[in-house]
Design an enzyme around this catalytic site. Structure first.
Site, mmCIF file in Angstrom:
data_model
loop_
_atom_site.group_PDB
_atom_site.id
_atom_site.type_symbol
_atom_site.label_atom_id
_atom_site.label_comp_id
_atom_site.label_asym_id
_atom_site.label_seq_id
_atom_site.Cartn_x
_atom_site.Cartn_y
_atom_site.Cartn_z
ATOM 1 N N ARG A 196 -5.757 2.962 -15.802
ATOM 2 C CA ARG A 196 -6.250 3.577 -14.000
ATOM 3 C C ARG A 196 -7.218 4.991 -14.445
ATOM 4 O O ARG A 196 -7.526 4.559 -13.493
ATOM 5 C CB ARG A 196 -4.950 3.236 -14.004
ATOM 6 C CG ARG A 196 -3.843 2.303 -13.683
ATOM 7 C CD ARG A 196 -2.770 2.340 -12.679
ATOM 8 N NE ARG A 196 -3.348 2.827 -11.493
ATOM 9 C CZ ARG A 196 -2.832 4.067 -11.248
ATOM 10 N NH1 ARG A 196 -2.337 5.162 -11.736
ATOM 11 N NH2 ARG A 196 -3.629 4.493 -10.254
ATOM 12 N N PRO A 200 4.823 -4.705 -0.905
ATOM 13 C CA PRO A 200 4.470 -3.512 -1.754
ATOM 14 C C PRO A 200 4.646 -4.337 -2.960
ATOM 15 O O PRO A 200 5.393 -5.114 -4.119
ATOM 16 C CB PRO A 200 5.894 -2.595 -0.982
ATOM 17 C CG PRO A 200 6.916 -4.704 -0.865
ATOM 18 C CD PRO A 200 6.025 -5.517 -0.222
ATOM 19 N N GLY A 201 3.644 -3.369 -3.732
ATOM 20 C CA GLY A 201 3.161 -3.940 -5.231
ATOM 21 C C GLY A 201 3.845 -2.802 -5.563
ATOM 22 O O GLY A 201 4.985 -2.110 -6.291
ATOM 23 N N TYR A 239 -9.986 4.778 -12.155
ATOM 24 C CA TYR A 239 -9.757 5.722 -11.214
ATOM 25 C C TYR A 239 -10.017 6.985 -11.649
ATOM 26 O O TYR A 239 -9.982 7.310 -10.226
ATOM 27 C CB TYR A 239 -8.897 5.306 -10.624
ATOM 28 C CG TYR A 239 -8.930 3.893 -10.370
ATOM 29 C CD1 TYR A 239 -9.481 2.532 -9.609
ATOM 30 C CD2 TYR A 239 -7.670 3.044 -10.985
ATOM 31 C CE1 TYR A 239 -8.581 1.142 -9.714
ATOM 32 C CE2 TYR A 239 -6.873 1.680 -10.248
ATOM 33 C CZ TYR A 239 -7.834 0.828 -9.778
ATOM 34 O OH TYR A 239 -8.088 -0.468 -9.439
ATOM 35 N N GLY A 249 0.410 -1.394 -0.329
ATOM 36 C CA GLY A 249 -0.069 -0.820 0.161
ATOM 37 C C GLY A 249 1.161 1.465 0.004
ATOM 38 O O GLY A 249 0.749 2.187 0.003
ATOM 39 N N CYS A 260 -13.180 2.386 -28.619
ATOM 40 C CA CYS A 260 -14.936 3.166 -28.825
ATOM 41 C C CYS A 260 -16.003 3.022 -26.980
ATOM 42 O O CYS A 260 -17.235 2.671 -26.926
ATOM 43 C CB CYS A 260 -15.550 2.667 -29.963
ATOM 44 S SG CYS A 260 -15.197 2.664 -31.472
ATOM 45 N N GLU A 261 -14.772 4.071 -26.448
ATOM 46 C CA GLU A 261 -16.016 4.462 -25.503
ATOM 47 C C GLU A 261 -15.482 6.239 -25.235
ATOM 48 O O GLU A 261 -14.291 6.175 -25.013
ATOM 49 C CB GLU A 261 -15.586 3.633 -24.208
ATOM 50 C CG GLU A 261 -15.365 1.614 -23.991
ATOM 51 C CD GLU A 261 -16.815 2.159 -23.901
ATOM 52 O OE1 GLU A 261 -17.386 2.649 -23.804
ATOM 53 O OE2 GLU A 261 -17.563 0.025 -24.419
HETATM 54 C C1 PLP Z 1 -2.501 -5.349 -3.546
HETATM 55 C C2 PLP Z 1 -2.114 -6.154 -2.421
HETATM 56 C C3 PLP Z 1 -0.601 -5.934 -2.357
HETATM 57 C C4 PLP Z 1 -0.110 -4.349 -3.335
HETATM 58 O O1 PLP Z 1 -0.052 -3.440 -2.552
HETATM 59 P P1 PLP Z 1 0.706 -2.327 -3.121
HETATM 60 O O2 PLP Z 1 -0.045 -0.780 -3.053
HETATM 61 O O3 PLP Z 1 0.604 -2.675 -4.702
HETATM 62 O O4 PLP Z 1 1.706 -1.634 -2.315
HETATM 63 C C5 PLP Z 1 -0.385 -6.281 -1.264
HETATM 64 N N1 PLP Z 1 -0.701 -6.962 -0.730
HETATM 65 C C6 PLP Z 1 -2.061 -7.454 -0.837
HETATM 66 C C7 PLP Z 1 -3.001 -8.339 0.582
HETATM 67 C C8 PLP Z 1 -2.523 -7.470 -1.734
HETATM 68 O O5 PLP Z 1 -3.958 -7.351 -2.334
#
Ligand code: PLP
Length: 413
Positions: A311, A273-274, A315, A238, A341-342
């Site tokens: 995105r 983290p992603g 969002y 997150g 086409c949107e």
């Molecule tokens: C999506 C997700 C993440 C990664 O979230 P980021 O905002 O990209 O860091 C981490 N843990 C869980 C369980 C998730 O579903």
């Protein structure tokens, strides 16, 4: 700077983006290996000296080349489907360092994960716990589990939290977690190994995470007093990145705040983290097809669209757009739109861009939740992906061909 102008041309590390666009075509995702590794290393160095595991969240960007370089750097993975587990395995990732999250795991996915020796299934409901137990019984394997607990952190003080509230579909309600842990601990098919939470994405400062960790620690202490000992505490992901003018606190500060909130707890700390690892390590390069002045708005019609990067449409997300050839800001304001086409098909609105037909644009901060959310809507082949390392560029996913799009289809007769 990973993406910067040199001699008037936007580069990814040492490679000019216009050269890549000509070589691989557009639209095209370009990733910087160095940027991914630097972000990962920020987590790793802030965690040094602490028993910890970084489980990269595969859904942010699941390209095998990125998974492989993270695996080599020592990363584990956080997955949300059997498909993502297959990717991790194909990339040489270690299932023993992989956590399986998500509210809707099927029996097949649970079985697959158990057979491959997954580190932990993050269970999100009483019904899922029962399902995991049944699959483990059938497979004659003990299932390592954690509960993903919803810490219900106060949203009024932290308005950007989006998945850790009572009204969200994710996680086991805080008040029910203890009873569910007791049930899990009593089941011979289950091995209780941890606890997890993930309160939402795009956090700019650590305090919501700290509140969540404090709530989780209280629960861990109560479980301990009942003889339920855990091996790890997963605090989720997150951590936000800069898209526009946000100033997220540095990764190291997030990590230090989390560690402080955990205090002297002996469990392994897990972070998943992603976005913070890959978000600013990628751009989407696109070409201006047409300039379309209008009465109410002017449009730059480009060859990337919502199917490539959803995105903005999904969002209302803001991505910076830069011209690949450095140019002074234009007088006119443009909406940057794709061919789909949107009316929702736009990449950006009201931007001052000096661009002509045939020019290349870079959509910045497109490393996370971009290619991984792409689709073939309007029968558009998905973009190529390129990984840059210094002055080298390698194709890590070839552009789809139209034949790929209907290769699985059959006439009924
Ligand atoms: C999506 C997700 C993440 C990664 O979230 P980021 O905002 O990209 O860091 C981490 N843990 C869980 C369980 C998730 O579903």
């Amino acid at each position: 700077m990973t993406f910067a102008y040199r001699d008037g041309v936007l580069h990814a590390e040492g490679v000019a983006l216009d050269a890549l666009a000509r070589r691989y075509g557009t639209p095209c995702y370009v990733y910087s290996r160095r940027a991914v590794e630097q972000a990962y290393d920020e987590f790793a160095s802030a965690l040094q000296g602490r028993d910890a595991s970084i489980c990269y969240s595969v859904k942010a960007n699941s390209n095998l080349a990125l998974l492989s370089l993270l695996a080599h750097r020592g990363a584990g993975f956080d997955i949300v489907s059997g498909g993502e587990l297959s990717r991790v395995l194909a990339a040489g990732g270690d299932p023993k360092k992989t956590l399986f999250s998500g509210v809707g795991k099927t029996s097949d996915e649970i079985g697959f994960a158990l057979e491959r020796g997954i580190a932990c299934l993050n269970v999100e409901s009483a019904a899922e716990l029962e399902r995991v137990r049944a699959v483990a019984f059938e497979k004659k394997r003990r299932a390592p589990i954690a509960l993903r607990v919803n810490p219900d952190v106060d949203p009024r003080t932290h308005p950007y939290i989006s998945t850790g509230l009572k009204e969200n579909k994710f996680g086991v309600p805080y008040a029910e977690a203890e009873a569910l842990y007791r049930r899990a601990a009593a089941a011979p098919e289950l091995e209780v190994v941890g606890i997890g939470c993930h309160i939402g994405s795009l956090l700019l400062e650590p305090s919501p995470l700290v509140s969540a960790v404090q709530r989780i620690v209280q629960l861990v202490e109560r479980l301990e007093s009942q003889g339920i000992r855990l091996r790890h505490i997963d605090v989720g992901g997150g951590i936000g990145i800069r898209y526009k003018d946000e100033s997220p606190r540095p990764i190291g500060e997030f990590v230090r705040s989390i560690l402080a909130a955990l205090g002297r707890r002996p469990e392994t700390v897990v972070l998943d983290p992603g976005r913070a690892v890959v978000g600013n390590a990628g751009v989407l390069v696109t070409r201006v097809e047409y300039i379309k002045p209008g009465e109410a708005r002017n449009f730059l019609v480009v060859d990337a669209a919502m199917n490539d990067l959803i995105r903005p449409s999904l969002y209302g997300a803001w991505h910076e757009i830069r011209t690949v050839r450095e140019a002074p800001d234009a007088e006119a304001l443009y909406d940057v739109v794709g061919p789909v086409c949107e009316s929702a098909d736009f990449l950006a609105k009201d931007r001052r861009l000096a661009a002509r037909e045939g020019d290349y644009l870079a959509v910045m901060s497109a490393g996370a939740y971009a290619m991984s959310m792409s689709s073939n809507y309007n029968s558009r082949p998905r973009a190529a992906e390129v990984l840059v390392e210094g002055t080298e560029a390698r194709l890590v996913r070839r552009r789809e061909m139209v034949e790929d799009l209907f290769a699985l289809e059959r006439f009924p007769g």
